[in-house]
Design an enzyme around this catalytic site. Structure first.
Site, PDB file in Angstrom:
ATOM      1  N   ASP A 183       0.853  -1.187   0.000  1.00 31.77           N
ATOM      2  CA  ASP A 183       0.000   0.000   0.000  1.00 31.77           C
ATOM      3  C   ASP A 183       0.889   1.237   0.000  1.00 31.77           C
ATOM      4  OD1 ASP A 183      -2.140   1.687   0.107  1.00 31.77           O
ATOM      5  OD2 ASP A 183      -2.973   0.912   1.969  1.00 31.77           O
ATOM      6  N   VAL A 184       1.183   1.729  -1.223  1.00 31.34           N
ATOM      7  CA  VAL A 184       2.053   2.892  -1.372  1.00 31.34           C
ATOM      8  C   VAL A 184       1.362   4.070  -2.063  1.00 31.34           C
ATOM      9  CG1 VAL A 184       4.275   1.697  -1.313  1.00 31.34           C
ATOM     10  CG2 VAL A 184       3.025   1.832  -3.449  1.00 31.34           C
ATOM     11  N   LYS A 185       0.233   3.803  -2.720  1.00 33.96           N
ATOM     12  CA  LYS A 185      -0.579   4.845  -3.371  1.00 33.96           C
ATOM     13  C   LYS A 185       0.271   5.779  -4.237  1.00 33.96           C
ATOM     14  CE  LYS A 185      -4.166   4.793   0.201  1.00 33.96           C
ATOM     15  NZ  LYS A 185      -3.557   3.826   1.127  1.00 33.96           N
ATOM     16  N   ARG A 186       1.124   5.199  -5.068  1.00 31.78           N
ATOM     17  CA  ARG A 186       1.984   6.002  -5.931  1.00 31.78           C
ATOM     18  C   ARG A 186       1.178   6.596  -7.082  1.00 31.78           C
ATOM     19  NH1 ARG A 186       5.550   6.496  -2.061  1.00 31.78           N
ATOM     20  NH2 ARG A 186       7.100   4.836  -1.912  1.00 31.78           N
ATOM     21  N   THR A 204      -0.764  -0.378  -4.662  1.00 32.88           N
ATOM     22  CA  THR A 204      -1.860   0.573  -4.837  1.00 32.88           C
ATOM     23  C   THR A 204      -1.318   1.813  -5.535  1.00 32.88           C
ATOM     24  OG1 THR A 204      -1.477   1.502  -2.629  1.00 32.88           O
ATOM     25  CG2 THR A 204      -3.144  -0.241  -2.828  1.00 32.88           C
TER      26      THR A 204
END
Length: 279
Positions: free
Chosen positions: A96-99, A126
Site C-alpha cells: 500500500d504505497v498509493k503512488r 496501490t
C-alpha cells in the site's frame, strides 16, 4: 516473469485461503499495545509475528509503507525484509504505497516495486490515478510484463473522497467510473477470469459503487475493500455494497486482526475466524 498473471494468482489464493487481506500497519499505538518499542526493531518483530501468524490463512498481506518509511532507511529495510520473507513463504503481497505521478517518475516508482529482484518488490501495489488514468501507463506496462498487479484508487472510504471521485468529467461521467473503465480495459481479464488491475473501493461507500456504474463498467476486476472491521463495515456489506460482484471483494483488515496480538496463536485464530466470517 511469472507463468501466471497476478489476477490468476490472486484468484487462486482466494479460492485456497479465503478473501481476507491482512493489513500490516505498525503504527505507534499498536506497537505499544504489543509491548514493542516504536523503533525499527519493534517494526521487525511486529512484522515477523504478523506474517508468521497469517501465512497460509489469508489471501495476501498488505503492508502500509508509510508506517515503515517514518523510521527512515532503517524502517524501509524492515519493509524490504517483510516483502522478501513473504515471497519465500509464498504469501502474496499488496504494498500500500498509493503512488501516482507522470512519465519517468511514475516509471521509477514502478521499477521500485514491480521489477523482479527490486529490494521493495511486491506482487501488486496501490496507485493513484488522479493525475489522469493514463499517467499510470508506465506502471501498467511493467506490471503486465512481469505478472504483477495494480489497484487503482476509485471510491475510497474517507468522507472527503466523493468531492473528487463523484465529480463529473467533460464527458459528464463520474471520475470513479472513468477509472473503473480504464482498469477493465488494461487489466487483461477475460470471461471467467480476474483482471490483474483492480480497484480500491471502500466497504463504507454505500450504494455509490453500483449507482455510479462501476459494477457494470469493470466486472472482471478484483476489489480491494478497506472499511471492514474498525471502520464499521461487516459481512452484510459484501452484497449490500458490491451486489453481484461481491465475489471479487478482498476484505482488507488491519486492526480487526492485529488487536488479537501479540500472541501468534491468537492472531492465527483471529485470522481463521475472520476467514470463516467473510466466506
Amino acid at each position: 516473469m511469472s507463468r501466471l498473471r497476478f489476477g490468476q494468482r490472486l484468484r487462486r489464493a482466494v479460492a485456497d485461503r479465503g478473501r481476507i487481506v491482512a493489513g500490516i500497519d505498525p503504527h505507534a499505538s499498536l506497537l505499544e499495545a504489543w509491548s514493542l518499542p516504536d523503533t525499527p526493531e519493534g517494526l521487525r518483530e511486529f512484522s515477523r509475528r504478523s506474517l508468521a501468524a497469517v501465512a497460509g490463512t489469508v489471501a495476501a498481506i498488505k503492508p502500509q509503507s508509510a508506517f515503515f518509511e517514518r523510521h527512515g532507511s532503517a524502517g524501509v529495510a524492515v519493509l524490504e525484509e517483510l516483502l522478501r520473507d513473504a515471497r519465500e513463504a509464498e504469501v502474496l503481497t499488496i504494498l500500500d504505497v498509493k503512488r501516482g505521478d507522470i512519465g519517468s517518475t511514475m516509471g521509477a516508482y514502478a521499477q521500485a516495486h514491480l521489477c523482479p529482484g527490486a529490494p521493495l518488490e511486491a506482487d501488486a501495489i496501490t496507485v493513484s490515478p488522479y493525475l489522469g488514468a493514463g499517467s499510470l501507463d508506465p506502471a501498467a506496462q511493467l506490471a503486465a510484463e512481469h505478472g504483477k498487479g495494480l489497484f487503482l484508487l476509485a471510491l475510497t472510504s474517507n468522507p472527503d473522497g466523493p468531492q473528487v471521485q463523484h465529480a463529473r468529467t467533460a464527458r459528464d461521467t463520474p471520475v470513479a467510473l472513468e477509472i473503473a473503465r480504464h482498469a477493465e480495459r488494461i487489466g487483461g481479464g477475460g470471461a471467467g477470469e480476474w483482471s490483474s488491475v483492480g480497484l480500491v473501493v471502500g466497504a463504507t461507500v454505500g450504494a455509490a459503487y453500483r449507482e455510479l456504474g462501476l459494477d457494470r463498467a469493470a466486472p472482471s476486476v478484483p476489489l480491494l475493500a478497506p472499511g471492514f472491521g474498525a471502520q464499521g463495515a461487516g459481512p452484510a456489506q459484501l452484497p449490500e455494497v458490491f451486489g453481484e460482484n461481491a465475489g471479487h471483494v478482498l476484505v482488507s483488515l488491519s486492526r480487526g486482526l492485529s488487536t488479537a496480538g501479540p500472541d501468534e496463536t491468537a492472531l492465527r485464530r483471529r485470522a481463521e475466524a475472520l476467514r470463516a466470517e467473510y466466506a
